[in-house]
Design a protein around this motif. Structure first.
Motif, PDB file in Angstrom:
ATOM      1  N   ALA A  29      -3.406  -1.851  -7.186  1.00  0.00           N
ATOM      2  CA  ALA A  29      -4.065  -0.897  -6.289  1.00  0.00           C
ATOM      3  C   ALA A  29      -4.012  -1.384  -4.846  1.00  0.00           C
ATOM      4  O   ALA A  29      -3.789  -0.593  -3.917  1.00  0.00           O
ATOM      5  CB  ALA A  29      -5.507  -0.668  -6.733  1.00  0.00           C
ATOM      6  N   ALA A  30      -4.203  -2.681  -4.638  1.00  0.00           N
ATOM      7  CA  ALA A  30      -4.155  -3.242  -3.286  1.00  0.00           C
ATOM      8  C   ALA A  30      -2.750  -3.151  -2.704  1.00  0.00           C
ATOM      9  O   ALA A  30      -2.585  -2.864  -1.514  1.00  0.00           O
ATOM     10  CB  ALA A  30      -4.644  -4.683  -3.303  1.00  0.00           C
ATOM     11  N   ILE A  31      -1.755  -3.384  -3.527  1.00  0.00           N
ATOM     12  CA  ILE A  31      -0.367  -3.269  -3.065  1.00  0.00           C
ATOM     13  C   ILE A  31      -0.085  -1.839  -2.627  1.00  0.00           C
ATOM     14  O   ILE A  31       0.479  -1.600  -1.557  1.00  0.00           O
ATOM     15  CB  ILE A  31       0.621  -3.707  -4.171  1.00  0.00           C
ATOM     16  N   THR A  32      -0.484  -0.883  -3.442  1.00  0.00           N
ATOM     17  CA  THR A  32      -0.271   0.525  -3.114  1.00  0.00           C
ATOM     18  C   THR A  32      -0.999   0.902  -1.837  1.00  0.00           C
ATOM     19  O   THR A  32      -0.418   1.546  -0.948  1.00  0.00           O
ATOM     20  CB  THR A  32      -0.737   1.420  -4.279  1.00  0.00           C
ATOM     21  N   ALA A  33      -2.261   0.491  -1.706  1.00  0.00           N
ATOM     22  CA  ALA A  33      -3.042   0.821  -0.514  1.00  0.00           C
ATOM     23  C   ALA A  33      -2.420   0.206   0.735  1.00  0.00           C
ATOM     24  O   ALA A  33      -2.331   0.861   1.787  1.00  0.00           O
ATOM     25  CB  ALA A  33      -4.481   0.335  -0.681  1.00  0.00           C
ATOM     26  N   HIS A  34      -1.974  -1.047   0.640  1.00  0.00           N
ATOM     27  CA  HIS A  34      -1.356  -1.706   1.793  1.00  0.00           C
ATOM     28  C   HIS A  34      -0.053  -0.999   2.182  1.00  0.00           C
ATOM     29  O   HIS A  34       0.203  -0.775   3.376  1.00  0.00           O
ATOM     30  CB  HIS A  34      -1.092  -3.177   1.486  1.00  0.00           C
ATOM     31  N   GLU A  36       0.801   2.116   1.676  1.00  0.00           N
ATOM     32  CA  GLU A  36       0.476   3.408   2.291  1.00  0.00           C
ATOM     33  C   GLU A  36      -0.071   3.229   3.701  1.00  0.00           C
ATOM     34  O   GLU A  36       0.291   3.973   4.614  1.00  0.00           O
ATOM     35  CB  GLU A  36      -0.522   4.165   1.421  1.00  0.00           C
ATOM     36  N   ALA A  37      -0.940   2.252   3.895  1.00  0.00           N
ATOM     37  CA  ALA A  37      -1.572   2.037   5.200  1.00  0.00           C
ATOM     38  C   ALA A  37      -0.580   1.572   6.255  1.00  0.00           C
ATOM     39  O   ALA A  37      -0.746   1.860   7.440  1.00  0.00           O
ATOM     40  CB  ALA A  37      -2.709   1.030   5.071  1.00  0.00           C
ATOM     41  N   THR A  38       0.441   0.842   5.839  1.00  0.00           N
ATOM     42  CA  THR A  38       1.405   0.292   6.793  1.00  0.00           C
ATOM     43  C   THR A  38       2.725   1.071   6.830  1.00  0.00           C
ATOM     44  O   THR A  38       3.614   0.721   7.608  1.00  0.00           O
ATOM     45  CB  THR A  38       1.707  -1.181   6.464  1.00  0.00           C
ATOM     46  N   GLY A  39       2.855   2.077   5.971  1.00  0.00           N
ATOM     47  CA  GLY A  39       4.078   2.873   5.948  1.00  0.00           C
ATOM     48  C   GLY A  39       5.269   2.146   5.342  1.00  0.00           C
ATOM     49  O   GLY A  39       6.419   2.504   5.583  1.00  0.00           O
ATOM     50  N   GLN A  40       4.988   1.112   4.557  1.00  0.00           N
ATOM     51  CA  GLN A  40       6.064   0.355   3.926  1.00  0.00           C
ATOM     52  C   GLN A  40       6.354   0.890   2.526  1.00  0.00           C
ATOM     53  O   GLN A  40       5.524   1.551   1.916  1.00  0.00           O
ATOM     54  CB  GLN A  40       5.670  -1.113   3.816  1.00  0.00           C
ATOM     55  N   ASN A  41       7.522   0.549   2.037  1.00  0.00           N
ATOM     56  CA  ASN A  41       7.893   0.878   0.673  1.00  0.00           C
ATOM     57  C   ASN A  41       7.070   0.004  -0.268  1.00  0.00           C
ATOM     58  O   ASN A  41       6.999  -1.213  -0.095  1.00  0.00           O
ATOM     59  CB  ASN A  41       9.389   0.607   0.486  1.00  0.00           C
ATOM     60  N   ARG A  42       6.434   0.618  -1.262  1.00  0.00           N
ATOM     61  CA  ARG A  42       5.568  -0.099  -2.187  1.00  0.00           C
ATOM     62  C   ARG A  42       6.316  -1.201  -2.934  1.00  0.00           C
ATOM     63  O   ARG A  42       5.813  -2.295  -3.131  1.00  0.00           O
ATOM     64  CB  ARG A  42       4.953   0.885  -3.192  1.00  0.00           C
ATOM     65  N   PHE A  43       7.535  -0.922  -3.341  1.00  0.00           N
ATOM     66  CA  PHE A  43       8.347  -1.908  -4.040  1.00  0.00           C
ATOM     67  C   PHE A  43       8.585  -3.128  -3.160  1.00  0.00           C
ATOM     68  O   PHE A  43       8.500  -4.266  -3.612  1.00  0.00           O
ATOM     69  CB  PHE A  43       9.676  -1.294  -4.473  1.00  0.00           C
ATOM     70  N   ASP A  44       8.880  -2.896  -1.879  1.00  0.00           N
ATOM     71  CA  ASP A  44       9.132  -4.002  -0.960  1.00  0.00           C
ATOM     72  C   ASP A  44       7.881  -4.856  -0.756  1.00  0.00           C
ATOM     73  O   ASP A  44       7.968  -6.084  -0.679  1.00  0.00           O
ATOM     74  CB  ASP A  44       9.631  -3.480   0.386  1.00  0.00           C
ATOM     75  N   VAL A  45       6.725  -4.206  -0.661  1.00  0.00           N
ATOM     76  CA  VAL A  45       5.467  -4.939  -0.502  1.00  0.00           C
ATOM     77  C   VAL A  45       5.228  -5.827  -1.718  1.00  0.00           C
ATOM     78  O   VAL A  45       4.893  -7.014  -1.595  1.00  0.00           O
ATOM     79  CB  VAL A  45       4.283  -3.975  -0.282  1.00  0.00           C
ATOM     80  N   GLU A  46       5.404  -5.271  -2.912  1.00  0.00           N
ATOM     81  CA  GLU A  46       5.187  -6.054  -4.126  1.00  0.00           C
ATOM     82  C   GLU A  46       6.191  -7.201  -4.235  1.00  0.00           C
ATOM     83  O   GLU A  46       5.829  -8.322  -4.595  1.00  0.00           O
ATOM     84  CB  GLU A  46       5.271  -5.171  -5.366  1.00  0.00           C
ATOM     85  N   ALA A  47       7.437  -6.951  -3.898  1.00  0.00           N
ATOM     86  CA  ALA A  47       8.460  -7.995  -3.975  1.00  0.00           C
ATOM     87  C   ALA A  47       8.142  -9.137  -3.008  1.00  0.00           C
ATOM     88  O   ALA A  47       8.289 -10.319  -3.357  1.00  0.00           O
ATOM     89  CB  ALA A  47       9.838  -7.406  -3.668  1.00  0.00           C
ATOM     90  N   GLU A  48       7.686  -8.804  -1.806  1.00  0.00           N
ATOM     91  CA  GLU A  48       7.343  -9.843  -0.834  1.00  0.00           C
ATOM     92  C   GLU A  48       6.122 -10.632  -1.296  1.00  0.00           C
ATOM     93  O   GLU A  48       6.079 -11.860  -1.159  1.00  0.00           O
ATOM     94  CB  GLU A  48       7.084  -9.229   0.550  1.00  0.00           C
ATOM     95  N   LEU A  49       5.139  -9.960  -1.845  1.00  0.00           N
ATOM     96  CA  LEU A  49       3.964 -10.648  -2.373  1.00  0.00           C
ATOM     97  C   LEU A  49       4.371 -11.633  -3.473  1.00  0.00           C
ATOM     98  O   LEU A  49       3.951 -12.794  -3.469  1.00  0.00           O
ATOM     99  CB  LEU A  49       2.954  -9.646  -2.921  1.00  0.00           C
ATOM    100  N   LYS A  50       5.192 -11.190  -4.399  1.00  0.00           N
ATOM    101  CA  LYS A  50       5.649 -12.066  -5.478  1.00  0.00           C
ATOM    102  C   LYS A  50       6.415 -13.262  -4.928  1.00  0.00           C
ATOM    103  O   LYS A  50       6.240 -14.391  -5.388  1.00  0.00           O
ATOM    104  CB  LYS A  50       6.533 -11.297  -6.460  1.00  0.00           C
ATOM    105  N   ARG A  51       7.262 -13.026  -3.917  1.00  0.00           N
ATOM    106  CA  ARG A  51       8.042 -14.122  -3.328  1.00  0.00           C
ATOM    107  C   ARG A  51       7.112 -15.167  -2.716  1.00  0.00           C
ATOM    108  O   ARG A  51       7.262 -16.367  -2.960  1.00  0.00           O
ATOM    109  CB  ARG A  51       9.001 -13.596  -2.259  1.00  0.00           C
ATOM    110  N   VAL A  52       6.126 -14.717  -1.960  1.00  0.00           N
ATOM    111  CA  VAL A  52       5.219 -15.639  -1.287  1.00  0.00           C
ATOM    112  C   VAL A  52       4.355 -16.404  -2.291  1.00  0.00           C
ATOM    113  O   VAL A  52       4.126 -17.598  -2.142  1.00  0.00           O
ATOM    114  CB  VAL A  52       4.333 -14.872  -0.281  1.00  0.00           C
ATOM    115  N   VAL A  53       3.905 -15.723  -3.323  1.00  0.00           N
ATOM    116  CA  VAL A  53       3.060 -16.375  -4.322  1.00  0.00           C
ATOM    117  C   VAL A  53       3.869 -17.379  -5.148  1.00  0.00           C
ATOM    118  O   VAL A  53       3.404 -18.480  -5.428  1.00  0.00           O
ATOM    119  CB  VAL A  53       2.393 -15.328  -5.240  1.00  0.00           C
TER     120      VAL A  53
END
Length: 62
Positions: A29-34, A36-53
């Motif tokens: 839910a946080a990935i989706t909200a982020h 949407e709020a930043t206008g980024q592709n949801r897949f890209d946000v999740e992929a970057e989060l996974k990379r950093v973690v």
């Protein structure tokens, strides 16, 4: 991660996995909200989060 380890240590049951599944739902839910709020592709946000973690020692690509 601690909740996952607790869940894996016990026999499989809905109660054992509930905290882990709840945490996973909150992350999604946080990935989706982020995204949407930043206008980024949801897949890209999740992929970057996974990379950093998974690899926090690697520098950002950007």
């Amino acid at each position: 991660m601690a909740e996952q380890l607790k869940a894996e240590a016990r026999p499989h049951s809905a109660e054992a996995w509930a905290p882990w599944l709840d945490a996973a739902a909150r992350v999604q839910a946080a990935i989706t909200a982020h995204a949407e709020a930043t206008g980024q592709n949801r897949f890209d946000v999740e992929a970057e989060l996974k990379r950093v973690v998974r690899h926090p020692e690697e520098p950002d690509e950007g």
